[in-house]
Motif scaffolding. Structure first.
Motif, PDB file in Angstrom:
ATOM      1  N   LEU A 115     -44.956 -35.072  29.129  1.00  0.00           N
ATOM      2  CA  LEU A 115     -45.470 -36.438  29.198  1.00  0.00           C
ATOM      3  C   LEU A 115     -44.364 -37.438  29.518  1.00  0.00           C
ATOM      4  O   LEU A 115     -44.560 -38.380  30.300  1.00  0.00           O
ATOM      5  CB  LEU A 115     -46.156 -36.802  27.882  1.00  0.00           C
ATOM      6  CG  LEU A 115     -47.458 -36.055  27.581  1.00  0.00           C
ATOM      7  CD1 LEU A 115     -47.884 -36.288  26.134  1.00  0.00           C
ATOM      8  CD2 LEU A 115     -48.565 -36.485  28.537  1.00  0.00           C
ATOM      9  N   ARG A 116     -43.200 -37.243  28.932  1.00  0.00           N
ATOM     10  CA  ARG A 116     -42.075 -38.138  29.221  1.00  0.00           C
ATOM     11  C   ARG A 116     -41.632 -38.009  30.679  1.00  0.00           C
ATOM     12  O   ARG A 116     -41.304 -39.008  31.334  1.00  0.00           O
ATOM     13  CB  ARG A 116     -40.918 -37.837  28.273  1.00  0.00           C
ATOM     14  CG  ARG A 116     -41.197 -38.200  26.818  1.00  0.00           C
ATOM     15  CD  ARG A 116     -40.134 -37.644  25.905  1.00  0.00           C
ATOM     16  NE  ARG A 116     -40.401 -37.941  24.506  1.00  0.00           N
ATOM     17  CZ  ARG A 116     -40.117 -37.107  23.500  1.00  0.00           C
ATOM     18  NH1 ARG A 116     -39.551 -35.919  23.757  1.00  0.00           N
ATOM     19  NH2 ARG A 116     -40.402 -37.445  22.256  1.00  0.00           N
ATOM     20  N   ILE A 117     -41.614 -36.787  31.188  1.00  0.00           N
ATOM     21  CA  ILE A 117     -41.258 -36.583  32.592  1.00  0.00           C
ATOM     22  C   ILE A 117     -42.281 -37.257  33.501  1.00  0.00           C
ATOM     23  O   ILE A 117     -41.926 -37.919  34.482  1.00  0.00           O
ATOM     24  CB  ILE A 117     -41.157 -35.072  32.897  1.00  0.00           C
ATOM     25  CG1 ILE A 117     -39.938 -34.473  32.182  1.00  0.00           C
ATOM     26  CG2 ILE A 117     -41.073 -34.828  34.402  1.00  0.00           C
ATOM     27  CD1 ILE A 117     -39.866 -32.968  32.256  1.00  0.00           C
TER      28      ILE A 117
ATOM     29  N   LEU B  93     -52.922 -39.171  37.370  1.00  0.00           N
ATOM     30  CA  LEU B  93     -53.315 -37.891  37.944  1.00  0.00           C
ATOM     31  C   LEU B  93     -52.591 -36.705  37.304  1.00  0.00           C
ATOM     32  O   LEU B  93     -52.893 -35.550  37.621  1.00  0.00           O
ATOM     33  CB  LEU B  93     -53.058 -37.884  39.462  1.00  0.00           C
ATOM     34  CG  LEU B  93     -53.834 -38.920  40.275  1.00  0.00           C
ATOM     35  CD1 LEU B  93     -53.487 -38.789  41.757  1.00  0.00           C
ATOM     36  CD2 LEU B  93     -55.331 -38.783  40.058  1.00  0.00           C
ATOM     37  N   ASP B  94     -51.666 -36.981  36.413  1.00  0.00           N
ATOM     38  CA  ASP B  94     -50.908 -35.899  35.777  1.00  0.00           C
ATOM     39  C   ASP B  94     -51.804 -35.080  34.846  1.00  0.00           C
ATOM     40  O   ASP B  94     -52.522 -35.654  34.011  1.00  0.00           O
ATOM     41  CB  ASP B  94     -49.734 -36.476  34.986  1.00  0.00           C
ATOM     42  CG  ASP B  94     -48.884 -35.405  34.352  1.00  0.00           C
ATOM     43  OD1 ASP B  94     -47.995 -34.875  35.028  1.00  0.00           O
ATOM     44  OD2 ASP B  94     -49.143 -35.074  33.171  1.00  0.00           O
ATOM     45  N   PRO B  95     -51.793 -33.746  34.939  1.00  0.00           N
ATOM     46  CA  PRO B  95     -52.714 -32.935  34.126  1.00  0.00           C
ATOM     47  C   PRO B  95     -52.467 -33.022  32.625  1.00  0.00           C
ATOM     48  O   PRO B  95     -53.430 -32.988  31.842  1.00  0.00           O
ATOM     49  CB  PRO B  95     -52.486 -31.508  34.649  1.00  0.00           C
ATOM     50  CG  PRO B  95     -51.169 -31.540  35.355  1.00  0.00           C
ATOM     51  CD  PRO B  95     -51.024 -32.917  35.895  1.00  0.00           C
ATOM     52  N   THR B  96     -51.216 -33.162  32.195  1.00  0.00           N
ATOM     53  CA  THR B  96     -50.961 -33.278  30.763  1.00  0.00           C
ATOM     54  C   THR B  96     -51.421 -34.623  30.243  1.00  0.00           C
ATOM     55  O   THR B  96     -51.970 -34.734  29.138  1.00  0.00           O
ATOM     56  CB  THR B  96     -49.474 -33.059  30.440  1.00  0.00           C
ATOM     57  OG1 THR B  96     -49.011 -31.861  31.055  1.00  0.00           O
ATOM     58  CG2 THR B  96     -49.247 -32.942  28.936  1.00  0.00           C
TER      59      THR B  96
ATOM     60  N   CYS C 186     -55.790 -37.599  27.121  1.00  0.00           N
ATOM     61  CA  CYS C 186     -56.941 -38.503  27.104  1.00  0.00           C
ATOM     62  C   CYS C 186     -58.198 -37.831  26.553  1.00  0.00           C
ATOM     63  O   CYS C 186     -59.143 -38.517  26.156  1.00  0.00           O
ATOM     64  CB  CYS C 186     -57.234 -39.009  28.510  1.00  0.00           C
ATOM     65  SG  CYS C 186     -55.937 -40.041  29.232  1.00  0.00           S
ATOM     66  N   ARG C 187     -58.198 -36.495  26.531  1.00  0.00           N
ATOM     67  CA  ARG C 187     -59.366 -35.741  26.087  1.00  0.00           C
ATOM     68  C   ARG C 187     -59.130 -34.965  24.790  1.00  0.00           C
ATOM     69  O   ARG C 187     -59.917 -34.073  24.450  1.00  0.00           O
ATOM     70  CB  ARG C 187     -59.795 -34.781  27.202  1.00  0.00           C
ATOM     71  CG  ARG C 187     -60.349 -35.511  28.420  1.00  0.00           C
ATOM     72  CD  ARG C 187     -60.449 -34.610  29.631  1.00  0.00           C
ATOM     73  NE  ARG C 187     -61.184 -35.254  30.725  1.00  0.00           N
ATOM     74  CZ  ARG C 187     -60.664 -36.166  31.538  1.00  0.00           C
ATOM     75  NH1 ARG C 187     -59.392 -36.539  31.387  1.00  0.00           N
ATOM     76  NH2 ARG C 187     -61.396 -36.703  32.501  1.00  0.00           N
ATOM     77  N   LEU C 188     -58.100 -35.300  24.061  1.00  0.00           N
ATOM     78  CA  LEU C 188     -57.863 -34.634  22.778  1.00  0.00           C
ATOM     79  C   LEU C 188     -59.057 -34.865  21.847  1.00  0.00           C
ATOM     80  O   LEU C 188     -59.538 -35.996  21.715  1.00  0.00           O
ATOM     81  CB  LEU C 188     -56.596 -35.184  22.134  1.00  0.00           C
ATOM     82  CG  LEU C 188     -55.260 -34.683  22.701  1.00  0.00           C
ATOM     83  CD1 LEU C 188     -54.110 -35.503  22.144  1.00  0.00           C
ATOM     84  CD2 LEU C 188     -55.058 -33.199  22.379  1.00  0.00           C
ATOM     85  N   PRO C 189     -59.559 -33.827  21.191  1.00  0.00           N
ATOM     86  CA  PRO C 189     -60.764 -33.973  20.360  1.00  0.00           C
ATOM     87  C   PRO C 189     -60.658 -35.063  19.293  1.00  0.00           C
ATOM     88  O   PRO C 189     -61.616 -35.812  19.079  1.00  0.00           O
ATOM     89  CB  PRO C 189     -60.924 -32.575  19.750  1.00  0.00           C
ATOM     90  CG  PRO C 189     -60.319 -31.654  20.760  1.00  0.00           C
ATOM     91  CD  PRO C 189     -59.150 -32.412  21.327  1.00  0.00           C
TER      92      PRO C 189
ATOM     93  N   MET D  57     -57.667 -41.787  39.362  1.00  0.00           N
ATOM     94  CA  MET D  57     -58.308 -40.598  38.814  1.00  0.00           C
ATOM     95  C   MET D  57     -59.821 -40.680  38.915  1.00  0.00           C
ATOM     96  O   MET D  57     -60.410 -41.753  39.107  1.00  0.00           O
ATOM     97  CB  MET D  57     -57.907 -40.438  37.350  1.00  0.00           C
ATOM     98  CG  MET D  57     -58.415 -41.540  36.458  1.00  0.00           C
ATOM     99  SD  MET D  57     -57.811 -41.396  34.764  1.00  0.00           S
ATOM    100  CE  MET D  57     -58.728 -42.718  33.984  1.00  0.00           C
ATOM    101  N   ASP D  58     -60.454 -39.537  38.766  1.00  0.00           N
ATOM    102  CA  ASP D  58     -61.913 -39.458  38.729  1.00  0.00           C
ATOM    103  C   ASP D  58     -62.397 -39.970  37.371  1.00  0.00           C
ATOM    104  O   ASP D  58     -61.988 -39.472  36.322  1.00  0.00           O
ATOM    105  CB  ASP D  58     -62.343 -37.993  38.915  1.00  0.00           C
ATOM    106  CG  ASP D  58     -63.843 -37.804  38.884  1.00  0.00           C
ATOM    107  OD1 ASP D  58     -64.579 -38.813  38.871  1.00  0.00           O
ATOM    108  OD2 ASP D  58     -64.279 -36.649  38.855  1.00  0.00           O
ATOM    109  N   THR D  59     -63.248 -40.976  37.393  1.00  0.00           N
ATOM    110  CA  THR D  59     -63.754 -41.564  36.150  1.00  0.00           C
ATOM    111  C   THR D  59     -65.242 -41.300  35.952  1.00  0.00           C
ATOM    112  O   THR D  59     -65.902 -41.971  35.166  1.00  0.00           O
ATOM    113  CB  THR D  59     -63.494 -43.084  36.110  1.00  0.00           C
ATOM    114  OG1 THR D  59     -64.147 -43.700  37.235  1.00  0.00           O
ATOM    115  CG2 THR D  59     -62.011 -43.383  36.166  1.00  0.00           C
ATOM    116  N   SER D  60     -65.778 -40.303  36.660  1.00  0.00           N
ATOM    117  CA  SER D  60     -67.217 -40.055  36.616  1.00  0.00           C
ATOM    118  C   SER D  60     -67.656 -39.252  35.391  1.00  0.00           C
ATOM    119  O   SER D  60     -68.847 -39.185  35.104  1.00  0.00           O
ATOM    120  CB  SER D  60     -67.668 -39.326  37.886  1.00  0.00           C
ATOM    121  OG  SER D  60     -67.043 -38.049  37.977  1.00  0.00           O
TER     122      SER D  60
END
Length: 219
Positions: free
Chosen positions: A27-29, A56-59, A64-67, A211-214
């Motif tokens: 995340l820092r990178i 767009l970074d996957p991490t 953003c989707r952490l339970p 990013m995709d926000t759909s």
């Protein structure tokens, strides 16, 4: 486990060590790689802040989707919602001070929730966000929750990289001056109730959203 009554009363939750420790370096990178000067954004950014384009970074997307984060957001919004944006922000040494303010719900109280993901240890020295619990809703007999100029009840928490502060957009909050000069990288994430999607799309380009926000989430 989130105490929903406390969450709705106070307007915020501080999720300690919500991010897996082995995600932090990535995340820092992502943050440092995505830093852009103000004139490279669709609209100018604050001169005493470092801003990072990293949605767009996957991490970042996984955070953003952490339970635990989605559970807190869903409890505050109370209906289907979407992930509207995420960007990186960091107060520069000597900069970052804001007056207490609200980001404001768009159509009804509680339809917009923000989250601050801390990528470095934070506290009063490096400009940790301060906020006033319970100021997201009007008090009985008043048309305003409280005076933004009154800082007497403001809290300024401190903690470690990996913490997440989730709060109702109407909660009085503000960043503080980075007096120590130590790094305080964070992700600022925005979630909105589903009925706000059309309005979100109209301004997404101005906010640098790529990013995709759909996608949709249920509370």
């Amino acid at each position: 486990m989130i105490d929903r009554d406390t969450l709705h009363r106070d307007g915020y939750a501080l999720l300690r060590q919500a991010i897996p420790a082995d995600w932090l370096e990535a995340l820092r990178i992502a943050f440092d790689t995505g830093v852009l000067p103000s004139d490279r954004w669709p609209t100018p950014r604050g001169p005493d802040w470092r801003h990072s384009l990293l949605d767009l970074d996957p991490t970042v997307q996984a955070v953003c989707r952490l339970p635990a984060l989605l559970a807190a957001v869903g409890a505050l919004i109370g209906e289907r919602y979407f992930l509207a944006q995420v960007e990186g922000r960091e107060p520069l040494p000597g900069g970052g001070h804001q007056g207490l303010h609200r980001d404001f719900s768009a159509e009804r109280p509680g339809d917009t929730v923000n989250a601050l993901v801390f990528l470095d240890d934070y506290g009063p020295g490096n400009g940790a966000t301060r906020f006033v619990p319970g100021t997201h809703r009007p008090v009985a007999g008043s048309t305003s929750p409280s005076d933004p100029a009154d800082e007497s009840r403001a809290l300024q928490p401190e903690g470690r990289a990996g913490d997440i502060l989730v709060f109702d957009a109407d909660l009085l909050h503000a960043a503080s001056r980075n007096v120590s000069g130590a790094r305080r990288r964070s992700l600022l994430i925005g979630y909105r109730a589903e009925p706000l999607y059309a309005a979100h799309l109209r301004s997404a380009g101005l906010r640098g959203v790529r990013m995709d926000t759909s996608g949709r989430f249920d509370p």
